[in-house]
Design an enzyme around this catalytic site. Structure first.
Site, mmCIF file in Angstrom:
data_model
loop_
_atom_site.group_PDB
_atom_site.id
_atom_site.type_symbol
_atom_site.label_atom_id
_atom_site.label_comp_id
_atom_site.label_asym_id
_atom_site.label_seq_id
_atom_site.Cartn_x
_atom_site.Cartn_y
_atom_site.Cartn_z
ATOM 1 N N GLU B 60 -5.992 -11.659 5.380
ATOM 2 C CA GLU B 60 -5.479 -11.008 6.591
ATOM 3 C C GLU B 60 -6.522 -10.176 7.321
ATOM 4 O O GLU B 60 -6.641 -10.247 8.542
ATOM 5 C CB GLU B 60 -4.264 -10.114 6.264
ATOM 6 N N HIS B 129 8.097 -6.196 0.429
ATOM 7 C CA HIS B 129 8.313 -7.164 1.506
ATOM 8 C C HIS B 129 9.386 -6.705 2.489
ATOM 9 O O HIS B 129 9.957 -7.527 3.197
ATOM 10 C CB HIS B 129 8.730 -8.523 0.932
#
Lengths: 338, 326
Positions: B60, B129
């Site tokens: 990322e 998450h």
């Protein structure tokens, strides 16, 4: 694919060109004299914040950037004065920026660590160790996207190779075959921590193996060695669109920043003195002397000229106004859409 | 008017903008061959090829920076984060590079790019998450933060985001992708920074954004059955925030609830309350009440998760509280 460069500088590519040598010497001397005055201005309080000097490493900037085309790209770290000058930014625009004045290259918004000049494709001047390396990969991606033949040169210190950003960025460049030359200026210390205390391997260029990347190592005190290694890497990027990891072994003659004593607690004075015997400017000057390309009067004339240019940049910066207060809120966002 | 999913609305926006401008490309994990982790990029690889629809390694920080570099030299990247939870790894590029580049370069380098992906909790994905990041991102000058709650807004705002010459953080919702709504066939754009009054009423205001728009609308439906009519102000963009829309509604209803997906401290609601107390102090008939996630990491167990999330009953209770009912 791996190879270790050993170049003695006595028979370098293009060594017959006295004019080239003079321009290389001039570029390095300008950086040296400029930064000597920066240190003085810092002591006088005319420059604030963090300020990292490049003295001792000038052969790397000059050797590398003397090979570039105007449409190539350059990006570097916060130790950016040398590369900015070697790329052709004016001493005036840099000194005014260091003084925090409106005529600085980024109008007093960046200071020492954030020198930029879009007209020269000089893309900074970045303050987070490793942060600019993925950006360099992105410029390489854009060159490939457009089918261009420009090259991105990304400078960094050896401490960068231990960051995640370095690993991520070089993996993508190796994977996608992007025209980027990653130049590790291995000056042996990341702030006060030596390479041996920071990296599991000490031949930094070997890291390129992890990215299936061409890699090499060269002497960073010898401007011809830098040019030879860089010429090969640039050619590979331009014609084959393949990246290179080049480790350039050099040394900073000053502390990490202005708050760090020249030798510091972390490196022996004798080590510094040993490296100072291989001052890149002295090495080139001696070489030119021996070949009769410059004499003492010529050296003196060049030094006088460079000192005058630097003095002019100081005077210019001193006379430049502070940025207007309304500039505080300018350039946060652009108004435009496409 | 066609009724399509939020997912397809985003897909249409991407396709149309990639057709319109060949500098636009999409890059991220699983966007190409896999057709998108949530299928938002479905069909794009086939139409635009692998140079413009780019699968990345799981990296990322790296590919966010690739987007910044490409944008600095004139491309218009759309960087997809599989979720904003993973974007935390890339925060240096959002915060230190994209957001500051224009300022730091004295106006020389703007960064025309979009960081996008699902934000906030889905169902039972537990602590790592299930985070809503709009308040974190909204804190940063130099970017815009967009949080569409409906298919219509998703398409119109994504198209505007891609055309904007600034870095945009575009926060979608995993739980929104299957939601359907009317989306016109003809092209339209929605301006960034303008709120939308999703429902009109004069008893109280709910200020909200993103996924919570649906919760607010359901709560308003329930309250209407009791004769309580709600103004639902959908911020749509949390930076810049449409303060005038908030003021106009609160000055009309005199009562305000702020509903947000994230945590309480320094949340979006804290900022809304600040605007309200500053500009509507004399108009308020009750203190402003906030509805938000419980101040804990998100738990896994169904009952605990439900207990932690802002929902319709909590919103209804808050409205009744500002109306001094019950």
């Amino acid at each position: 694919m791996a190879k270790q460069k050993k170049v003695d500088g006595k028979q370098p590519a293009g060594s017959g060109d006295a004019e080239l040598h003079k321009s290389l010497l001039h570029s390095m001397l300008l950086q040296r004299r400029f930064e000597e005055r920066v240190a003085e201005a810092y002591a006088l309080g005319k420059i604030g914040g963090f300020c990292h000097l490049y003295i001792g490493q000038e052969a790397v900037s000059t050797g590398s950037l003397s090979l570039l085309r105007p449409d190539d790209y350059v990006i570097t770290t916060y130790r950016d004065h040398g590369q900015a000058l070697a790329r052709g930014m004016t001493p005036r625009s840099i000194m005014a920026e260091l003084f925090g004045r409106v005529d600085g290259c980024v109008h007093g918004k960046g200071g020492s660590m954030h020198l930029f000049d879009r007209n020269l494709n000089f893309m900074g001047g970045h303050g987070i160790v490793g942060g600019h390396v993925p950006i360099a990969t992105g410029v390489g991606f854009a060159i490939k996207y457009r089918g261009g033949d420009q090259v991105m040169i990304c400078f960094m210190g050896e401490s960068v190779v231990n960051t995640g950003a370095f690993h991520e960025a070089l993996n993508m460049a190796g994977l996608w075959k992007l025209p980027v030359v990653y130049v590790i200026e291995n000056n042996r210390y990341g702030m006060g921590t030596s390479l041996e205390r920071a990296s599991a391997i000490h031949d930094i260029y070997e890291r390129g193996a992890a990215y299936n990347m061409n890699r090499a190592q060269c002497d960073g005190q010898d401007v011809f060695a830098v040019r030879e290694a860089m010429a090969e890497a640039i050619e590979r990027a331009r014609t084959e669109q393949r990246p290179t990891l080049l480790e350039v072994r050099t040394y900073r003659f000053m502390g990490h920043s202005m708050s760090d004593a020249v030798s510091g607690t972390y490196r022996p004075k004798a080590e510094l003195e040993e490296w100072q015997k291989r001052d890149p400017i002295v090495l080139l000057r001696t070489f030119m002397h021996e070949r009769g390309e410059i004499d003492d009067a010529g050296v003196q004339a060049m030094d006088d000229e460079v000192k005058a240019v630097v003095q002019d940049s100081w005077d210019f910066a001193d006379a430049s106004p502070e940025p207007p207060l309304e500039a505080l809120y300018e350039d946060v966002l652009v108004e435009s859409t496409t | 008017m066609p009724i399509i999913t939020y997912r397809d609305a985003l897909n249409q926006a991407l396709r149309e903008e990639m057709q319109r401008d060949d500098r636009v490309f999409i890059m991220g994990e699983e966007v190409a061959v896999y057709q998108g982790a949530y299928k938002v990029s479905k069909g794009l690889l086939q139409e635009f090829g692998e140079m413009r629809v780019v699968d990345t390694p799981i990296t990322e920080l790296g590919f966010a920076g690739v987007g910044v570099g490409a944008a600095m030299v004139g491309l218009r990247p759309v960087i997809e984060f599989m979720t904003w939870n993973f974007a935390v790894l890339a925060l240096d590029q959002v915060l230190n590079a994209a957001a500051k580049m224009l300022y730091m370069t004295g106006g020389q380098y703007n960064v025309p790019m979009v960081f996008r992906g699902p934000n906030g909790a889905a169902l039972q994905l537990s602590a790592q998450h299930s985070q809503a990041f709009e308040s974190w991102l909204a804190h940063i000058p130099g970017i815009k933060v967009v949080t569409p709650g409906t298919p219509y807004d998703a398409k119109g705002l994504l198209k505007s985001a891609i055309r904007d010459d600034n870095p945009i953080c575009f926060l979608e919702g995993e739980m929104l992708y299957n939601n359907k709504g009317e989306v016109p066939e003809e092209e339209y754009l929605i301006p960034i920074g303008v709120a939308d009054l999703k429902r009109e009423g004069d008893h109280a205001t709910i200020v909200t954004n993103g996924k919570m728009v649906l919760v607010a609308m359901k709560a308003a439906d329930e309250l209407a059955k009791e004769g309580i009519n709600i103004d639902v102000v959908d911020l749509r963009t949390v930076r810049p925030m449409d303060v005038e829309a908030i003021k106009a509604s609160v000055m009309k209803t005199n009562r305000c609830v702020v509903l947000e997906e994230g945590w309480e401290l320094c949340g979006i609601g804290a900022q809304v309350v600040d605007y309200v107390q500053r500009d509507c102090f004399d108009y308020l008939d009750a203190p402003v009440i906030r509805v938000h996630q419980a101040d804990v990491p998100m738990p896994y167990a169904k009952n605990l998760e439900r207990h932690a999330k802002p929902d319709v009953p909590k919103t209804i209770a808050a409205v009744k509280k500002v109306m001094y009912i019950d």
